[in-house]
Scaffold this motif. Structure first.
Motif, PDB file in Angstrom:
ATOM      1  N   GLY A 174      25.417 106.797  18.944  1.00 22.49           N
ATOM      2  CA  GLY A 174      25.636 105.815  20.001  1.00 22.49           C
ATOM      3  C   GLY A 174      26.903 104.993  19.801  1.00 22.49           C
ATOM      4  O   GLY A 174      27.438 104.444  20.763  1.00 22.49           O
ATOM      5  N   HIS A 175      27.396 104.929  18.561  1.00 19.59           N
ATOM      6  CA  HIS A 175      28.567 104.090  18.304  1.00 19.59           C
ATOM      7  C   HIS A 175      29.781 104.910  17.878  1.00 19.59           C
ATOM      8  O   HIS A 175      30.729 104.378  17.300  1.00 19.59           O
ATOM      9  N   CYS A 195      30.439  97.464  24.197  1.00 16.12           N
ATOM     10  CA  CYS A 195      29.131  97.958  23.755  1.00 16.12           C
ATOM     11  C   CYS A 195      28.301  96.787  23.250  1.00 16.12           C
ATOM     12  O   CYS A 195      28.853  95.776  22.796  1.00 16.12           O
ATOM     13  N   CYS A 204      26.940  96.506  20.566  1.00 12.98           N
ATOM     14  CA  CYS A 204      27.175  96.306  19.129  1.00 12.98           C
ATOM     15  C   CYS A 204      28.386  95.435  18.868  1.00 12.98           C
ATOM     16  O   CYS A 204      28.638  95.047  17.725  1.00 12.98           O
ATOM     17  N   CYS A 242      32.128 102.764  22.877  1.00 14.37           N
ATOM     18  CA  CYS A 242      31.092 103.579  22.222  1.00 14.37           C
ATOM     19  C   CYS A 242      30.355 104.456  23.249  1.00 14.37           C
ATOM     20  O   CYS A 242      30.268 104.106  24.431  1.00 14.37           O
TER      21      CYS A 242
HETATM   22 ZN   LIG Z   1      28.587 100.385  19.911  1.00 16.81          ZN
END
Ligand SMILES: [Zn+2]
Length: 311
Positions: A154-155, A165, A167, A172
């Protein structure tokens, strides 16, 4: 016959199953996830004891990086702050062998041993849900990396200076293919005046969120915004998967999670095409399959890891 307990420790529920050595789930239960690691440990201990005296070991899939049985961070678990030595705490309480694994890795192991990934030794599991999770089996073994954080598909960045994102990074896979990000994109575009019936479909179905069902309905209706956002999600997932395949020479990708269960082969075909667009070896044999164990992948995988540790 040996039986072990497989535990899927989620942000909302703890799912626990008694799993035999053919990876069959013979009994299972679900309880809400209480707040904080102390009460979560108590809930798991109570659920394991409720399965009866036949439990030989316990395997747990936890949502975060896991190193040597320690959950390093778990932002999706309510009230979990610093790292938690979950395996040791469960061992102390239960007096049984305990294995703890990242949940996406556990799910991938479940599909590898008992589901759509059987027969592959070079496998990527991709979990398309609110976020995008990933797990790896390399050379016939679960791959965790240097600190338990391997497989974070996912990243993987797919666009420089791309979308924000959750995060904190930009561009990402999850910023395009995670359901939370897709929903944010739809809401922003709708506010900006892009035509779409998605929010109406959700409201008519009594849904606060754009669920897999809402997406399915909007795509069936050729809703222009749904089609565009979904196409971008497929393209981003394909680019991220291709990065993993080019780097690691994988032969199998198993797709799971809510969106996958809804769309099945329709989705795998599109993701395979989006992946092929970026493969160095264009005609490389690559299988993209739908997860077969549904919600049980993580529980069965955690149980399989506990069985393996028993020897
Ligand atoms: Zn991310």
């Amino acid at each position: 016959m040996t039986s072990v307990a497989g535990v899927d420790l989620g942000g909302t529920n703890i799912t626990i199953g008694l799993v035999d050595d053919d990876f069959r789930v013979v009994d299972d239960a679900k309880v809400p996830t209480p707040r904080g690691p102390g009460r979560a440990v108590d809930a798991i201990v109570a659920a394991v004891r409720a399965l009866g005296a036949d439990v030989a070991a316990v395997g747990v899939g936890a949502p975060g990086p896991v190193s040597d049985g320690v959950v390093l961070t778990a932002p999706n678990l309510p009230g979990w702050g610093d790292s938690v030595p979950l395996a040791q705490r469960l061992r102390d309480s239960l007096g049984l062998p305990v294995e703890v694994e990242n949940d996406a890795t556990a799910g991938t192991v479940g599909e590898w041993r008992a589901g759509a990934g059987r027969g592959s030794d070079h496998l990527l599991g991709v979990w398309l849900g609110t976020g995008v999770g990933g797990g790896l089996v390399l050379d016939g073994r679960p791959y965790r990396g240097a600190s338990g954080a391997a497989g974070e598909l996912g990243h993987v960045p797919v666009r420089l200076d791309g979308a924000q994102c959750g995060c904190g990074l930009r561009g990402c896979v999850e910023a395009y293919a995670g359901r939370a990000s897709m929903e944010r994109t739809v809401r922003l575009a709708a506010e900006a005046g892009r035509p779409t019936a998605m929010l109406d479909i959700a409201a008519a179905a009594g849904k606060q969120r754009l669920t897999a069902k809402v997406w399915s309905r909007a795509l069936d209706d050729d809703d222009p915004l749904a089609v565009a956002v979904f196409a971008e999600a497929v393209a981003a997932a394909g680019a991220g998967i291709a990065a993993a395949v080019n780097l690691l020479d994988l032969d199998t990708v198993v797709l799971g999670g809510g969106l996958t269960e809804r769309f099945g082969k329709r989705l795998t075909g599109r993701v395979l095409a989006a992946t092929r667009a970026h493969l160095l070896v264009a005609d490389k044999p690559l299988r993209v399959a739908v997860a077969e164990l549904g919600d049980d992948s993580g529980m069965v995988g955690a149980a399989a890891l506990a069985l393996d540790a028993l020897g």
